[in-house]
Design an enzyme around this catalytic site. Structure first.
Site, PDB file in Angstrom:
ATOM      1  N   ASP A 118     -11.570   2.102   3.462  1.00 11.47           N
ATOM      2  CA  ASP A 118     -12.042   0.736   3.174  1.00 11.47           C
ATOM      3  C   ASP A 118     -13.552   0.673   2.950  1.00 11.47           C
ATOM      4  O   ASP A 118     -14.047  -0.325   2.437  1.00 11.47           O
ATOM      5  CB  ASP A 118     -11.652  -0.206   4.321  1.00 11.47           C
ATOM      6  CG  ASP A 118     -10.178  -0.585   4.264  1.00 11.47           C
ATOM      7  OD1 ASP A 118      -9.651  -0.703   3.145  1.00 11.47           O
ATOM      8  OD2 ASP A 118      -9.558  -0.751   5.328  1.00 11.47           O
TER       9      ASP A 118
ATOM     10  N   GLN B  90      -5.289  -1.525   9.592  1.00  8.48           N
ATOM     11  CA  GLN B  90      -4.972  -2.817   8.966  1.00  8.48           C
ATOM     12  C   GLN B  90      -5.545  -3.972   9.796  1.00  8.48           C
ATOM     13  O   GLN B  90      -5.371  -4.020  11.008  1.00  8.48           O
ATOM     14  CB  GLN B  90      -3.443  -2.957   8.836  1.00  8.48           C
ATOM     15  CG  GLN B  90      -2.985  -4.211   8.120  1.00  8.48           C
ATOM     16  CD  GLN B  90      -3.390  -4.245   6.649  1.00  8.48           C
ATOM     17  OE1 GLN B  90      -3.296  -3.259   5.943  1.00  8.48           O
ATOM     18  NE2 GLN B  90      -3.867  -5.402   6.199  1.00  8.48           N
TER      19      GLN B  90
ATOM     20  N   LYS C  78       0.850  -1.203   0.000  1.00 12.49           N
ATOM     21  CA  LYS C  78       0.000   0.000   0.000  1.00 12.49           C
ATOM     22  C   LYS C  78       0.880   1.246   0.000  1.00 12.49           C
ATOM     23  O   LYS C  78       0.626   2.192  -0.734  1.00 12.49           O
ATOM     24  CB  LYS C  78      -0.923  -0.002   1.235  1.00 12.49           C
ATOM     25  CG  LYS C  78      -2.073  -0.998   1.114  1.00 12.49           C
ATOM     26  CD  LYS C  78      -2.861  -1.134   2.413  1.00 12.49           C
ATOM     27  CE  LYS C  78      -3.832  -2.303   2.314  1.00 12.49           C
ATOM     28  NZ  LYS C  78      -4.506  -2.631   3.569  1.00 12.49           N
TER      29      LYS C  78
END
Ligand code: NAP
Length: 272
Positions: free
Chosen positions: A110, A88, A46
């Site tokens: 997300d 995460q 990422k």
């Protein structure tokens, strides 16, 4: 059969994103709790892809308590410099969902916050979960008709299957959402124009389960004898497909590109 090449399409998108980001000021915050090999690799990727297109990434590794994570999230929520936040998963010994709920939905890269999922449910503009967005983006890229199509999704997980069923319904598809208790899966897949598997079991979709000319999207990631494979019995079903995604090189690369896509969207919204 046409292979839907997520890797090449991702690279095309990244060139476009890099141009757009020159006009924007985007900072992503990534929070990791503890240490985990798979998470370390995801985070490394990422950071790399974001930096390559000009996004600044602030990485935080927390070894403390749930309160420390919540305090950090609140600080980032209130920091005008921060465009988006990723917590995460997994968060060892901590309740991931409870922690993630503290992320301001406008910074929820997300797209899993209650506000964003509710907006998706209501067919309102929202931050769409990255894998879901990536699947729709690649279908559109290959001009595959979604509206009116019979689409079978196998897997009702919160990350892929369930939100995908909403997003495709919003695009006027007729969606059948299947799972481990589904009876006669084969009868459903055999009638489907598009089959999307998000299960995580190799060879769950076989040749006798698909019709000629079907479109196959394989989201599954399985490691068999050290090799990465999807959920499709790919070698045996590919010739019946009109379009199909490979594993690796299909949906995986699209997911990472959609993190950047979401950040651009969030940055533009923030400025307006
Ligand atoms: P998940 O939450 O564990 O969901 C798996 C689903 O598969 C469940 O709904 C389960 O049914 C269903 N299932 C299990 N066995 C089945 C069977 N024999 N027949 C039909 N359905 C069955 O998993 P997930 O997080 O959605 O992830 C699914 C896969 O996608 C994994 O391989 C994951 O690594 C991969 N993935 C890939 C990407 C990417 O970017 N490429 C992103 C996210 C996930 P029940 O609900 O009845 O248990």
């Amino acid at each position: 059969m046409i292979l839907m090449d997520g890797k090449s399409y991702r690279d095309e998108l990244l060139i476009e994103y890099k141009e757009r980001i020159k006009e924007l000021d985007i900072t992503l915050a990534i929070i990791q709790v503890g240490n985990n090999d798979a998470s370390n690799l995801y985070i490394k990727n990422k950071i790399k892809y974001c930096n390559d297109v000009g996004i600044d990434v602030k990485y935080y590794n927390i070894d403390g308590s749930e309160k420390d994570v919540i305090d950090l999230i609140n600080k980032l929520n209130n920091d005008d410099k921060i465009t988006g936040i990723i917590l995460q998963s997994p968060t060892p010994n901590m309740d991931y969902d409870m922690l993630a709920e503290h992320i301001d939905y406008r910074k929820d890269v997300d797209g899993f916050s209650k506000e964003n999922i509710y907006k998706l449910y209501m067919n309102e503009e929202s931050i769409i979960p990255c894998t879901v967005k990536g699947i729709i983006k690649i279908l559109d890229h290959y001009n595959i008709e979604i509206s009116g199509s019979n689409i079978c999704i196998i897997g009702r997980g919160n990350i892929v299957g369930k939100p995908l069923s909403l997003a495709l319904t919003n695009r006027n598809a007729t969606v059948t959402l299947c799972h481990s208790k589904t009876k006669n899966l084969k009868e459903i897949t055999k009638k489907s124009d598009i089959i999307i598997s998000a299960v995580g079991k190799a060879n769950i979709i076989t040749k006798s389960m698909v019709k000629d000319g079907f479109v196959g999207i394989d989201v599954g990631i399985n490691r068999i004898d050290g090799k990465l494979v999807g959920d499709f019995d790919f070698d045996n079903i590919k010739d019946k497909a009109s379009y199909i995604t490979p594993v690796p090189g299909g949906i995986g690369p699209m997911t990472i590109a959609m993190i950047i896509d979401n950040l651009i969207e969030m940055s533009i919204k923030k400025e307006n």
